[in-house]
Structure formats: structure tokens, C-alpha cells
Design an enzyme around this catalytic site. Structure first.
Site, PDB file in Angstrom:
ATOM      1  N   HIS A  58       0.788  -1.128   0.088  1.00 38.91           N
ATOM      2  CA  HIS A  58       0.095   0.035   0.067  1.00 38.91           C
ATOM      3  C   HIS A  58       0.814   1.333   0.152  1.00 38.91           C
ATOM      4  O   HIS A  58       2.075   1.154   0.223  1.00 38.91           O
ATOM      5  CB  HIS A  58      -0.884   0.055   1.305  1.00 38.91           C
ATOM      6  CG  HIS A  58      -0.222   0.058   2.603  1.00 38.91           C
ATOM      7  ND1 HIS A  58       0.750  -0.869   3.033  1.00 38.91           N
ATOM      8  CD2 HIS A  58      -0.018   1.059   3.467  1.00 38.91           C
ATOM      9  CE1 HIS A  58       1.340  -0.247   4.165  1.00 38.91           C
ATOM     10  NE2 HIS A  58       0.787   0.797   4.413  1.00 38.91           N
ATOM     11  N   ASP A  69       0.301   4.946   2.149  1.00 38.87           N
ATOM     12  CA  ASP A  69      -0.479   5.476   3.357  1.00 38.87           C
ATOM     13  C   ASP A  69      -1.577   6.235   3.040  1.00 38.87           C
ATOM     14  O   ASP A  69      -1.570   7.141   2.066  1.00 38.87           O
ATOM     15  CB  ASP A  69       0.386   5.785   4.310  1.00 38.87           C
ATOM     16  CG  ASP A  69       1.513   5.125   4.891  1.00 38.87           C
ATOM     17  OD1 ASP A  69       1.174   4.181   5.262  1.00 38.87           O
ATOM     18  OD2 ASP A  69       2.595   5.475   5.031  1.00 38.87           O
ATOM     19  N   HIS A  92       4.665   0.065   0.162  1.00 39.76           N
ATOM     20  CA  HIS A  92       5.486  -0.505   1.175  1.00 39.76           C
ATOM     21  C   HIS A  92       4.679  -1.790   1.688  1.00 39.76           C
ATOM     22  O   HIS A  92       3.409  -1.643   1.562  1.00 39.76           O
ATOM     23  CB  HIS A  92       6.182   0.124   2.280  1.00 39.76           C
ATOM     24  CG  HIS A  92       5.082   1.000   3.142  1.00 39.76           C
ATOM     25  ND1 HIS A  92       4.293   2.138   2.669  1.00 39.76           N
ATOM     26  CD2 HIS A  92       4.648   0.945   4.232  1.00 39.76           C
ATOM     27  CE1 HIS A  92       3.783   2.874   3.431  1.00 39.76           C
ATOM     28  NE2 HIS A  92       3.421   1.855   4.629  1.00 39.76           N
ATOM     29  N   ARG A 121       5.065   6.170  14.244  1.00 42.59           N
ATOM     30  CA  ARG A 121       5.236   6.882  13.053  1.00 42.59           C
ATOM     31  C   ARG A 121       4.678   8.361  12.899  1.00 42.59           C
ATOM     32  O   ARG A 121       3.408   8.339  13.670  1.00 42.59           O
ATOM     33  CB  ARG A 121       4.523   5.939  12.086  1.00 42.59           C
ATOM     34  CG  ARG A 121       4.640   6.372  10.470  1.00 42.59           C
ATOM     35  CD  ARG A 121       3.715   5.574   9.617  1.00 42.59           C
ATOM     36  NE  ARG A 121       2.500   6.299   9.171  1.00 42.59           N
ATOM     37  CZ  ARG A 121       1.400   5.638   8.775  1.00 42.59           C
ATOM     38  NH1 ARG A 121       1.517   4.180   8.318  1.00 42.59           N
ATOM     39  NH2 ARG A 121       0.375   6.264   8.149  1.00 42.59           N
TER      40      ARG A 121
END
Ligand code: SIN
Length: 278
Positions: free
Chosen positions: A102, A104, A250, A265
């Protein structure tokens, strides 16, 4: 590209570089900031080792690149810091965030430009690597008739596909955006074209019949997922990965159950995807 304040070591010919000579928790001068930015544009994902980042320092580094993004439906467990997304797996985990290829939050109208993941705990016996794929290269390696077919097509990106486990939480704190973006995306900084559909969020090409849409999406996803377009990052405690969501996908490997992996994150806001002149 010549760098004066950092050292850039590619980890594959196609995508990914380790950056040395930077303390991300310290004050970055303008030149060093610019060189980190350029290294990200050149390599699509950059990695840093042996960093010590407080929540505030992590956020401050992200804010050099733009406003921080608030995830539409992930929990916000760190009080006073809703911008911190906790990435955590332990013996109770059945799934982990990002297990599917995907970019983000591509379900947002203006999806994030980049994400900065800082892991402080990694599994003791290895595992928990993150894979990254170069979506410029994915576009460039399609045949000419397929490239032509994709011009003008869009795709629907639906949060419910990626975050269906949160579906019973349709309340004020959780919402489930859906957006339509061009399949060919021009990067606003480099001007290069990348493929912008991903298995995690993309559901449909509205201009095609359902069977056609399913077949074309599956073909594009498989193409993006070919190993020659990828690199694989092996985490150590206190490593940081910073990826550009506009031109890289990723995939977090979950091969280490029941061990623990933990980090934070921050995600930097981006702009509306477009195809055409930058
Ligand atoms: C993610 O942000 O998608 C998770 C990546 C990872 O845990 O490696």
C-alpha cells in the site's frame, strides 16, 4: 547528486538508501535539511540508523517537511500527541499494520506525502522487515499499449478495504474516507510519472466494467509487486525509515509472531494527486 552534509549509500539500484552523518533529534541546518529532502526525492525511501528520538523530536523532524497528518481511524494512544501512530505487535497480534502492499491513507482526498517510522524494538531473531517498491519504475516498465490505456483512468481508494477491522467504530472519532485518484500520478516535485493503485486501498476503476477493473487492477498490483522493483529493509532498534508515498509502496512483513516489534510513525500531509504538467 553531490551531498556535502550527509553520506548517501544506496541499498539497491532501484530504490532505497541509508543516510549517514545526521542526528535527526538535533537542529537540522537548512543545507542538511535540503540534502535529506533531495536524497528522499532521489531514492524514494531513506533510512537512518542509531537515532534517539523523543516524541517531540520525531514530530519536529516531520514538521520540517510539512503539516503532520491525523489518521482518520487509527487509535491515538499517546496523550497530547494525536499525530503519533503507534506501530506495535506482540504475542496477542493476529495482524499488523501495513501487511498488504500500500501507500499510506490513499483513501484521503489529499493523501500523505510521506511517512517517518521510528522503531525502538525489533524481533530478537530477525523478521519484521519492510519491503518498498518503486512505482515510477513500475510505470516505466509497462508496455506502451498498457501505458496508453491507463491515461485518463481513475481508481477508487476506500478506507473500508484497508481498515475494515475498525468498521464497528463508526463514531465521531473514526471516519472512513473514500477518494478517486488518477491511476497515473505525476510527482509534484520530480515531475516523474508513477502508478498510483495499491492492493491495500484501491477497489475499482470506475470507467471499466467490474470484471475488467478487477483484471486490470490485479495486473497492475502484481506488476508493482515484482521483486526487481523492490528493496527490503532490515530494522535494528532505533532505525528510522522515511518513505515518499507519492512514488513508493511498502509492505510490512509479519513473520515474527509471537515476538514484539514497536515504534512510532509520523505522517506528513500531502496534496491532491494529479496527472499532467507539474
Ligand atoms: C506502515 O506504516 O504501513 C507499517 C510499516 C512497518 O511496520 O514496517
Amino acid at each position: 547528486m553531490g551531498y556535502q552534509t550527509i553520506e548517501v549509500r544506496k541499498i539497491s539500484p532501484v530504490i532505497g538508501a541509508e543516510i549517514h552523518g545526521v542526528d535527526l533529534g538535533g537542529e537540522l541546518g537548512n543545507q542538511q535539511f535540503q540534502e535529506i529532502h533531495d536524497a528522499l526525492m532521489d531514492n524514494l525511501v531513506i533510512f537512518f540508523r542509531d537515532q534517539k528520538l523523543s516524541v517531540e523530536q520525531h514530530k519536529a523532524f516531520g514538521q520540517r517537511f510539512g503539516r503532520l497528518h491525523l489518521h482518520p481511524n487509527a487509535p491515538r494512544p499517546i496523550e497530547g500527541h494525536p499525530e503519533i501512530l503507534v506501530i506495535k505487535a506482540d504475542e496477542n497480534s493476529k495482524h499488523v499494520a501495513g501487511e498488504e502492499w500500500h501507500t499510506d491513507v490513499s483513501c484521503d482526498e489529499e493523501p500523505p506525502m510521506g511517512s517517518i517510522l521510528y522503531l525502538t524494538e525489533v524481533p530478537p531473531d530477525g523478521g519484521g522487515d519492510t519491503m518498498f517498491a518503486n512505482t515510477y519504475r513500475a510505470y516505466e516498465t509497462l508496455s506502451e499499449p498498457v501505458k496508453k490505456m491507463l491515461v485518463g483512468l481513475t481508481a477508487i481508494h476506500d478506507s473500508l478495504k484497508a481498515h475494515s477491522h475498525q468498521q464497528n467504530k463508526k463514531d465521531g472519532a473514526h471516519h472512513f474516507p473514500k477518494a478517486e485518484h488518477p491511476i497515473l500520478r505525476t510527482h509534484p516535485v520530480t515531475g516523474k510519472i508513477g502508478l498510483y493503485v495499491n492492493r491495500g486501498f484501491t477497489t475499482r476503476i470506475p470507467q471499466l466494467k467490474k470484471a475488467e477493473s478487477d483484471a486490470v487492477l490485479e495486473m497492475l498490483w502484481r506488476h508493482i509487486e515484482t521483486p526487481e522493483l523492490q528493496c527490503r529493509f532490515k530494522w535494528r532498534p532505533n532505525s528510522v525509515a522515511f518513505w515518499d508515498n507519492r512514488c513508493a509502496q511498502h509492505h510490512a512483513l509479519f513473520d515474527y509472531h509471537p515476538h514484539r516489534r514497536y515504534g512510532h510513525r509520523v505522517t506528513v500531509c500531502g496534496d491532491k494527486p494529479f496527472y499532467g504538467a507539474a
